[in-house]
Structures are given as structure tokens and as C-alpha cells.
Scaffold this active site. Structure first.
Site, PDB file in Angstrom:
ATOM      1  N   GLY A 123     -48.433 -32.046  13.380  1.00  8.31           N
ATOM      2  CA  GLY A 123     -49.192 -32.780  14.404  1.00  8.31           C
ATOM      3  C   GLY A 123     -48.551 -32.591  15.771  1.00  8.31           C
ATOM      4  O   GLY A 123     -49.222 -32.259  16.760  1.00  8.31           O
ATOM      5  N   SER A 124     -47.221 -32.768  15.815  1.00  6.23           N
ATOM      6  CA  SER A 124     -46.499 -32.591  17.089  1.00  6.23           C
ATOM      7  C   SER A 124     -46.631 -31.160  17.566  1.00  6.23           C
ATOM      8  O   SER A 124     -46.832 -30.903  18.764  1.00  6.23           O
ATOM      9  CB  SER A 124     -45.007 -32.877  16.929  1.00  6.23           C
ATOM     10  OG  SER A 124     -44.789 -34.131  16.375  1.00  6.23           O
ATOM     11  N   ASP A 147     -40.170 -36.493   3.879  1.00  8.29           N
ATOM     12  CA  ASP A 147     -41.272 -36.655   2.910  1.00  8.29           C
ATOM     13  C   ASP A 147     -41.560 -35.341   2.170  1.00  8.29           C
ATOM     14  O   ASP A 147     -42.190 -35.342   1.116  1.00  8.29           O
ATOM     15  CB  ASP A 147     -42.538 -37.124   3.633  1.00  8.29           C
ATOM     16  CG  ASP A 147     -42.329 -38.432   4.369  1.00  8.29           C
ATOM     17  OD1 ASP A 147     -41.314 -39.103   4.097  1.00  8.29           O
ATOM     18  OD2 ASP A 147     -43.167 -38.783   5.216  1.00  8.29           O
ATOM     19  N   ARG A 191     -44.375 -42.124   2.790  1.00  2.62           N
ATOM     20  CA  ARG A 191     -45.789 -42.329   3.201  1.00  2.62           C
ATOM     21  C   ARG A 191     -46.722 -42.062   2.031  1.00  2.62           C
ATOM     22  O   ARG A 191     -46.659 -42.741   1.036  1.00  2.62           O
ATOM     23  CB  ARG A 191     -46.116 -41.425   4.388  1.00  2.62           C
ATOM     24  CG  ARG A 191     -45.889 -42.040   5.718  1.00  2.62           C
ATOM     25  CD  ARG A 191     -46.296 -41.117   6.815  1.00  2.62           C
ATOM     26  NE  ARG A 191     -45.931 -39.741   6.523  1.00  2.62           N
ATOM     27  CZ  ARG A 191     -45.967 -38.749   7.388  1.00  2.62           C
ATOM     28  NH1 ARG A 191     -46.373 -38.996   8.598  1.00  2.62           N
ATOM     29  NH2 ARG A 191     -45.609 -37.537   7.080  1.00  2.62           N
ATOM     30  N   HIS A 285     -34.491 -47.099   6.364  1.00  7.34           N
ATOM     31  CA  HIS A 285     -34.170 -45.960   7.231  1.00  7.34           C
ATOM     32  C   HIS A 285     -32.845 -45.287   6.929  1.00  7.34           C
ATOM     33  O   HIS A 285     -32.572 -44.221   7.497  1.00  7.34           O
ATOM     34  CB  HIS A 285     -34.263 -46.389   8.700  1.00  7.34           C
ATOM     35  CG  HIS A 285     -35.681 -46.699   9.085  1.00  7.34           C
ATOM     36  ND1 HIS A 285     -36.263 -47.914   8.807  1.00  7.34           N
ATOM     37  CD2 HIS A 285     -36.642 -45.937   9.660  1.00  7.34           C
ATOM     38  CE1 HIS A 285     -37.520 -47.893   9.217  1.00  7.34           C
ATOM     39  NE2 HIS A 285     -37.777 -46.715   9.732  1.00  7.34           N
TER      40      HIS A 285
HETATM   41  O1  F6P Z   1     -42.563 -39.668   7.926  1.00  7.43           O
HETATM   42  C1  F6P Z   1     -41.280 -40.022   7.609  1.00  7.43           C
HETATM   43  C2  F6P Z   1     -41.148 -41.461   7.342  1.00  7.43           C
HETATM   44  O2  F6P Z   1     -39.813 -41.534   7.018  1.00  7.43           O
HETATM   45  C3  F6P Z   1     -42.040 -42.074   6.274  1.00  7.43           C
HETATM   46  O3  F6P Z   1     -41.643 -41.770   4.991  1.00  7.43           O
HETATM   47  C4  F6P Z   1     -41.981 -43.529   6.630  1.00  7.43           C
HETATM   48  O4  F6P Z   1     -43.060 -44.250   6.156  1.00  7.43           O
HETATM   49  C5  F6P Z   1     -41.981 -43.484   8.118  1.00  7.43           C
HETATM   50  O5  F6P Z   1     -41.342 -42.267   8.474  1.00  7.43           O
HETATM   51  C6  F6P Z   1     -41.324 -44.646   8.793  1.00  7.43           C
HETATM   52  O6  F6P Z   1     -41.220 -44.386  10.154  1.00  7.43           O
HETATM   53  P1  F6P Z   1     -40.770 -45.417  11.293  1.00  7.43           P
HETATM   54  O7  F6P Z   1     -40.420 -46.706  10.649  1.00  7.43           O
HETATM   55  O8  F6P Z   1     -39.613 -44.771  11.961  1.00  7.43           O
HETATM   56  O9  F6P Z   1     -41.944 -45.508  12.204  1.00  7.43           O
END
Ligand code: F6P
Length: 364
Positions: A123-124, A147, A191, A285
Site C-alpha cells: 500500500g505504501s 504478518d 491482522r 507490540h
Molecule cells: O501489520 C502489522 C501489525 O503488527 C498487525 O499484526 C497488527 O494488528 C497491527 O500491526 C497493529 O498496529 P498498530 O497498533 O501499531 O497500529
């Protein structure tokens, strides 16, 4: 062939481990061709804001071991609205599409770059590629995501390290689980994709792995946990991908209303009612952090050098990918036509998991 003297690099989307390794290897590979590299801060924001935010990147900058640290030394952005930009005095200003185009062009000219490497998601890459086209410079993409669902590539930067982090967390949860005769649930990121849950679940010796791509029944989760108890196993380890729906077919969202989080709590409440001693752990995270494992560093080395060779050969709008053990590249438009790559319900690792007696959902 274009005469390259200076190139740019930026990181975009959620961070992951291995981004600094890519940046370092891009700088070293470019340097051996006699080129200069400039790092743009906070994805494209560094080019849109005034004054611009960037830093020259030199081989000597890596005397400090940034490359072996998680995160990104350039900063990133996965929620940003490029139309709102920070000003030097800390206030913000709103920019129109036209102003963004102009600022990008102006920025590229001021920096003197003839190509931009985008380490991010497709996307980016698609967004930045449009700006690059308009500014007359080339765009080369390097895929990253914990992911591991990036289209066109079997591997993305950050996945291997995240699998290591989650596996380590499962090992650590196991000690409490076995000491207390407990069922431990680990909720992992991903996700809509269950690669992280599946790989780490098998590596971490889970009893149940639930991923969004494979239908499961709550009754069979309970049946598996009762079966392992009957066999005399002191504990149970359940790995659930955050994107798994409840048995009623609902996603559970984090407080931000956008990302998935909390499905493990649903299982705790219901499994407790069945009499299980159970706890949930949302790994969060920390899965995007950690010292990049050697396989991510090797991928970073191979992707970075491939990207530099593409630029040297005058390529544009290409994405560096890893397919069947080889690094190659694809046209960005082709990549964008491929959907994100989910877990294959009939794939080798799902079969391996089933052969080990792990409940990974129903065989349809
Ligand atoms: O796309 C990577 C990812 O780590 C997903 O698995 C997760 O849902 C999402 O980013 C969380 O992102 P943030 O909380 O940084 O917006």
C-alpha cells in the site's frame, strides 16, 4: 542507464525488527558504488513537512550498532494523514493534494535524489510510487511485515524475528503453565493472517492454534484441552491469532476501534465456565521488537543489495521479493494485483501441526 549519485530511503507502515539492517545494508551497498544515501524521516512526512526532516546516512553512522536493533532509525508512520503536516513551531498545517505533489517534487529536487527505496507494505509502495513518478525519480520497494502476508514474496523483513519473539514468549508461558497446571492462551498479531500464530505455535509446542484462515469449533477446542488433560499433560498452550473471530462470528477490537485485540479474553471467560484454570496473554507490540535474527539480517542483506542493483540498472516501480529460495523482483502493478497471502489451510505446516496432534481447526 541513469547516472545515479544519490538515493533516498524511507520506512513506512508498522515497524518491525530488521528495518535498521535494511537501512544499513542499503547504505553500505550504495557506498560501494560511490553513491550517497539520504534517509527520510517518518515515512513520506519528512519530505512533506517544512522544514524537511531527513538525515544523510554514511557508513560511519553505523559504528553504533543500530543495524542490530529493532525499530527504525528513520521513524515510520502507519496511521498518518499526509495532508496534516507538522511545522517547525510545533503547530500543524493542512495541505491540499496539489501542495503535497509540489512539496514532494521540491523535496526530491532539493535532496538531489534520483531513486527512492520504500521499505514497507505494498500500500505504501503504491502511494509513494505515484509521487515518485510525478517527481521523475524511480521507486524500488522492499517488503516488510511481521504478518508475512505481503503479496508476491514468501518472506518479508521482520517475520522471522517475530516468530522468534513469540516462540520465546510461549516457552516462558510454559513454565508458569506447567507449574500451575494451567491452560495458557497467547494472543498474537497478524491482522487477517495467521502465519505468525502458526509458525510460532508449532515451534513453541502449542496444543491448539487458531488462525483466521481455518474454521474452528469451540467444542473441539474444549475437546482437545480435555484430551491432553486425560493424557496426563500438566498444562495446555493455546495460540490464537488476533484476527480470529469468536464462535459467534465476531471480531474483537482494541480500544482504538481499528486493530484486533481481545479474542483471547473471550476464550478465558468461556473456558473458565468449563472448569479450566486458564489465563490469557496478549503479546502485543513486543512482537514487533527484538534483535533481528540472522535470517532477517540475511534477507535484509539480499534485499538491500538487489534493490541497489535494480537502481544501478535503471529499474523503476519494482518490488524486491523472495520466491522459492531466490531473491528476484516484480513490477509493483503485478504485486498490487495479487491479494495478501494467507495461511494455506492445506499447506505443509498445517499438515505437520495436525500430525503432531495440534488442533488447528476443522479439516474441510
Ligand atoms: O501489520 C502489522 C501489525 O503488527 C498487525 O499484526 C497488527 O494488528 C497491527 O500491526 C497493529 O498496529 P498498530 O497498533 O501499531 O497500529
Amino acid at each position: 542507464m541513469t547516472q545515479v549519485k544519490k538515493i533516498g530511503i524511507l520506512t513506512s507502515g508498522g515497524d518491525c525488527s530488521g528495518l535498521n539492517s535494511v537501512i544499513r545494508n542499503v547504505v553500505f551497498a550504495a557506498n560501494s558504488k560511490g553513491w550517497e544515501v539520504v534517509g527520510i524521516f517518518d515515512a513520506t512526512d519528512g519530505l512533506f513537512s517544512r522544514p524537511m526532516r531527513y538525515r544523510d546516512l554514511k557508513v560511519s553512522d553505523f559504528d553504533f550498532p543500530y543495524a542490530a536493533l529493532g525499530g527504525t532509525m528513520l521513524g515510520t508512520n502507519n496511521t498518518g494523514n499526509p495532508h496534516i503536516q507538522k511545522k517547525a513551531d510545533g503547530t500543524t498545517e493542512e495541505l491540499t493534494d496539489e501542495e503535497l505533489n509540489e512539496r514532494f517534487k521540491e523535496g526530491v529536487k532539493e535532496l538531489g535524489i534520483s531513486a527512492l527505496i520504500v521499505v514497507g507494505g505494498d500500500g505504501s509502495m503504491a502511494i509513494v510510487s505515484k509521487y515518485c513518478k510525478m517527481a521523475g525519480i524511480s521507486m524500488i520497494g522492499i517488503p516488510k511485515t511481521i504478518d508475512n502476508d505481503a503479496p508476491g514474496t514468501d518472506k518479508a523483513i521482520g517475520f522471522a524475528t517475530a516468530v522468534g519473539v513469540v516462540t520465546n514468549a510461549l516457552d516462558n508461558l510454559t513454565t508458569t503453565a506447567t507449574s500451575h497446571n494451567r491452560i495458557m492462551i497467547a494472543e498474537v498479531m497478524g491482522r487477517g493472517a495467521g502465519h505468525l500464530a502458526l509458525d510460532a505455535g508449532v515451534a513453541g509446542f502449542a496444543d491448539v492454534i487458531l488462525v483466521p484462515e481455518i474454521r474452528y469449533t469451540y467444542e473441539n477446542v474444549v475437546a482437545k484441552l480435555k484430551e491432553i488433560q486425560k493424557k496426563g499433560k500438566r498444562f495446555g498452550l493455546v495460540v490464537i491469532a488476533e484476527g480470529v473471530k469468536t464462535p459467534e462470528g465476531k471480531h474483537i477490537f482494541a480500544a482504538n476501534g481499528k486493530t484486533f485485540q481481545g479474542v483471547s479474553q473471550y476464550f478465558v471467560e468461556h473456558l473458565q465456565e468449563e472448569g479450566f484454570n486458564v489465563r490469557a496473554n496478549v503479546l502485543g507490540h513486543i512482537q514487533r521488537a527484538g534483535v533481528p535474527v540472522p535470517s532477517d539480517r540475511l534477507l535484509a542483506a539480499r534485499f538491500a543489495t538487489w534493490a541497489i542493483d535494480l537502481i544501478a540498472n535503471g529499474a523503476d516501480n519494482r518490488v524486491v521479493v523472495y520466491q522459492a529460495g531466490r531473491v528476484t523482483d516484480m513490477d509493483l502493478n503485478m504485486v498490487l494485483k495479487i491479494a495478501n497471502t494467507p495461511v494455506d489451510p492445506n499447506g505443509a505446516l498445517v499438515k505437520t501441526a495436525r500430525s503432531l496432534g495440534i488442533y488447528v481447526g476443522e479439516e474441510d
